[in-house]
Design an enzyme around this catalytic site. Structure first.
Site, PDB file in Angstrom:
ATOM      1  N   LYS A 119       8.360   4.206   0.631  1.00 18.74           N
ATOM      2  CA  LYS A 119       7.504   4.787   1.580  1.00 18.74           C
ATOM      3  C   LYS A 119       7.050   6.203   1.230  1.00 18.74           C
ATOM      4  O   LYS A 119       6.016   6.743   1.663  1.00 18.74           O
ATOM      5  CB  LYS A 119       8.211   4.506   3.156  1.00 18.74           C
ATOM      6  CG  LYS A 119       7.407   4.955   4.394  1.00 18.74           C
ATOM      7  CD  LYS A 119       8.394   5.141   5.494  1.00 18.74           C
ATOM      8  CE  LYS A 119       8.945   6.647   5.525  1.00 18.74           C
ATOM      9  NZ  LYS A 119       9.451   7.073   6.723  1.00 18.74           N
ATOM     10  N   ASP A 137       6.151   1.754   7.016  1.00 19.55           N
ATOM     11  CA  ASP A 137       7.368   2.167   7.841  1.00 19.55           C
ATOM     12  C   ASP A 137       7.595   0.996   8.887  1.00 19.55           C
ATOM     13  O   ASP A 137       6.967  -0.026   8.663  1.00 19.55           O
ATOM     14  CB  ASP A 137       7.084   3.397   8.418  1.00 19.55           C
ATOM     15  CG  ASP A 137       5.988   3.208   9.614  1.00 19.55           C
ATOM     16  OD1 ASP A 137       5.234   2.482   9.618  1.00 19.55           O
ATOM     17  OD2 ASP A 137       5.718   4.488  10.194  1.00 19.55           O
TER      18      ASP A 137
END
Length: 213
Positions: A119, A137
């Site tokens: 991420k 996320d």
């Protein structure tokens, strides 16, 4: 690209045409640290914490030589501050040692650093270096699963790979931010705005809620 993907892209583009990273930063180093600190914390809280942190430390050398206790003090308002402080310092030391003091511009290299997963790496390459990237996320994961773009059992790595196959490469970075905004402000975890949503027909959550009622 499928008709469903077209509809989702069009909806998100209409709702959030200017969606962008909300973490305050002046350069790639500050962006990297801000994203590292954002785990299990809101962007707003990170921006408050980094205001003082970024005043005290300017370069990768500053962070590499920083005292653990001092960094913890600067970011004490956010969760997991001790773990994050250690990761920031170690990350800086390894960047100096292995990458000539420059934050790497590839996911493969970035994920070798402590506190940086896929991420964070995707955000760094897309926001910091302007390369196509799609970070997953909690908001993005929720939106992708509700819209049945992925399976409920898919982890973040599978979600990233599937979304990248479904949407054009040149749209990945903007789409990531648009999905975050959509999940944060519209398709919220609790009380999503289903009645006003134009992608109801694509939404498994909406269909399941209607079955229950």
């Amino acid at each position: 690209m499928s008709k469903k993907s077209d509809i989702i892209m069009a909806t998100l583009a209409e709702l959030y045409p200017d969606a962008a990273c909300e973490l305050i930063h002046k350069n790639v180093l500050e962006l990297t640290i801000a994203v590292m600190l954002s785990a299990q914390t809101t962007d707003r809280q990170v921006n408050i914490a980094t205001k003082g942190l970024f005043e005290h430390y300017k370069t990768i050398t500053d962070y590499a030589n920083a005292k653990f206790e001092d960094v913890v003090e600067d970011i004490k308002s956010i969760g997991l501050n001790k773990v994050k402080a250690k990761n920031v310092i170690t990350m800086a030391q390894l960047v100096q040692k292995n990458y000539g003091g420059e934050i790497p511009d590839s996911i493969k290299k970035l994920i070798t650093l402590p506190g940086i997963g896929r991420k964070t790496a995707n955000v760094v390459i897309s926001v910091g270096y302007g390369k196509p990237g799609f970070a997953v996320d909690t908001h993005v994961e929720r939106v992708c699963k509700r819209l049945s773009l992925v399976k409920e059992s898919d982890d973040v790595v599978r979600i990233e790979k599937k979304v990248k196959r479904l949407f054009p490469r040149e749209q990945w970075s903007l789409l990531h931010h648009q999905m975050i905004f959509f999940g944060r402000y519209f398709c919220k975890a609790r009380n999503p705005n289903c009645e006003q949503c134009t992608v109801q027909k694509q939404c498994s959550y909406y269909k399941n809620q209607n079955k229950k009622s």
